[in-house]
Design an enzyme around this catalytic site. Structure first.
Site, PDB file in Angstrom:
ATOM      1  CD  GLN A 254      -6.334   1.566   3.748  1.00  0.00           C
ATOM      2  OE1 GLN A 254      -6.421   2.190   3.049  1.00  0.00           O
ATOM      3  NE2 GLN A 254      -6.306   0.379   3.751  1.00  0.00           N
ATOM      4  N   GLY A 255      -4.802   2.935   8.789  1.00  0.00           N
ATOM      5  CA  GLY A 255      -3.425   2.935   9.416  1.00  0.00           C
ATOM      6  C   GLY A 255      -2.931   1.563   8.868  1.00  0.00           C
ATOM      7  CE1 TYR A 256      -5.479  -1.819   7.209  1.00  0.00           C
ATOM      8  CE2 TYR A 256      -5.043  -2.657   4.992  1.00  0.00           C
ATOM      9  CZ  TYR A 256      -5.886  -2.551   6.129  1.00  0.00           C
ATOM     10  OH  TYR A 256      -7.171  -3.388   5.882  1.00  0.00           O
ATOM     11  CB  SER A 257       1.926   2.407   4.188  1.00  0.00           C
ATOM     12  OG  SER A 257       1.094   1.703   3.383  1.00  0.00           O
TER      13      SER A 257
ATOM     14  CB  SER B  32      -5.390   8.961   2.458  1.00  0.00           C
ATOM     15  OG  SER B  32      -4.593   8.448   1.587  1.00  0.00           O
TER      16      SER B  32
ATOM     17  CD  GLU C 164      -7.138   0.686  -0.737  1.00  0.00           C
ATOM     18  OE1 GLU C 164      -6.896   1.986  -1.152  1.00  0.00           O
ATOM     19  OE2 GLU C 164      -6.726  -0.136   0.040  1.00  0.00           O
TER      20      GLU C 164
ATOM     21  CB  SER D 207       3.304  -1.328  -6.650  1.00  0.00           C
ATOM     22  OG  SER D 207       3.912  -2.484  -6.449  1.00  0.00           O
TER      23      SER D 207
ATOM     24  CD  GLU E 162       5.866  -2.266 -10.365  1.00  0.00           C
ATOM     25  OE1 GLU E 162       6.251  -1.498 -11.217  1.00  0.00           O
ATOM     26  OE2 GLU E 162       5.108  -1.848  -9.517  1.00  0.00           O
TER      27      GLU E 162
END
Length: 300
Positions: free
Chosen positions: A37-40, A73, A155, A280, A282
């Site tokens: 997964q290429g997100y962050s 990951s 997810e 997160s 939050e």
């Protein structure tokens, strides 16, 4: 195969073309292709709309991707990566993004650098794209934000039905260890184990119930809050029920292999990240507060 099977596959069913589904779903189902997964990015984690990776049309219907992703990951093992990239020059925030499918075997165009974690392993990675080719966009160019949010809802929510197969196995192993060490005779520890079991049953029923309510903005966030904290507490119990032995590594020690974690220790350390990745705690509470309860937005 969790990322391909439980995240990308249902996303392709919901947003992909018939050709994309025919090409990618069968090898995912057969376990022949692994996905990451290429997100962050270094400057865009929980604030995903701040991504800076760019993609430009290459004149053949595909795109040329340049940028960096982080906390990817299993990128070192993946055959493909779905990448959220900015395809509209000058666009900001969630506008002008596209959800691209990128094959990882592109020597000289994609570099994967493992990130060593406190577990001693490297499930997470940095990924650098230097003119890598993406053959297709899911959901059409410029519609990447909607596709990406649809995948994140999977997810955080119903994909946990598959994860719970592993959760059940981990819980059973902790209970077996508690019986073997005698820790299960402690009424406080026994009550905590019973609570873990009851919460796992609750999570499964919540996931099954929300299968019939797609589009509920709060359901995925509730699910993420439930399983993230639950898994962390299980990791704590996994070490605690083993007593002093839970803190000691295998023998003999050697400089070449300074320490090697047993499964319980790995579970304890790795689950420290459960309340951070995938959005997160939050962030999840803000989503519930603002989109479900209608409370004022948090000051930015």
């Amino acid at each position: 195969g969790h990322i391909g099977e439980n995240l990308l596959a249902p996303t392709l069913i919901a947003y992909g073309t018939e050709e994309q589904r025919r090409r990618h779903l069968p090898p995912i189902a057969r376990g022949e292709t692994l996905w990451c997964q290429g997100y962050s990015e270094p400057g865009a984690g929980s604030d995903l709309a701040g991504i800076r990776t760019t993609a430009t049309p290459d004149g053949t219907g595909g795109y040329t991707v340049t940028g960096q992703k982080i906390w990817t990951s299993l990128a070192q093992d993946a055959d493909w990566c779905f990448v959220l990239a900015r395809t509209e020059p000058g666009s900001t925030r969630h506008h002008g993004l596209s959800f691209l499918l990128v094959e990882m075997d592109q020597p000289g165009r994609i570099e994967v650098r493992p990130i060593r974690q406190m577990t001693g392993t490297s499930e997470f990675n940095e990924v650098f794209f230097d003119g890598a080719r993406a053959a297709e966009a899911v959901g059409g160019e410029g519609n990447g934000w909607a596709v990406a949010m649809g995948l994140l809802a999977l997810e955080r929510g119903v994909s946990t039905l598959a994860q719970q197969i592993g959760f059940v196995q981990e819980l059973n192993e902790v209970i077996a260890a508690a019986r073997a060490t005698g820790a299960a005779e402690d009424p406080v520890l026994r009550a905590r184990l019973v609570r873990q079991w009851a919460e796992l049953v609750t999570m499964r029923r919540h996931a099954l119930r929300t299968l019939g309510t797609p589009g509920d903005p709060g359901a995925p966030s509730v699910a993420k809050l439930l399983w993230g904290g639950w898994h962390q507490r299980l990791g704590e119990l996994a070490v605690e029920v083993r007593g002093e032995a839970g803190t000691v590594g295998p023998q003999p020690w050697s400089p070449e292999q300074p320490y090697e974690l047993n499964p319980a220790q790995h579970l304890f350390l790795f689950t420290r990240a459960d309340t951070i990745y995938g959005g997160s705690d939050e962030i999840q509470r803000n989503i519930i507060a603002e989109r479900v309860l209608g409370l004022p937005r948090e000051p930015r």
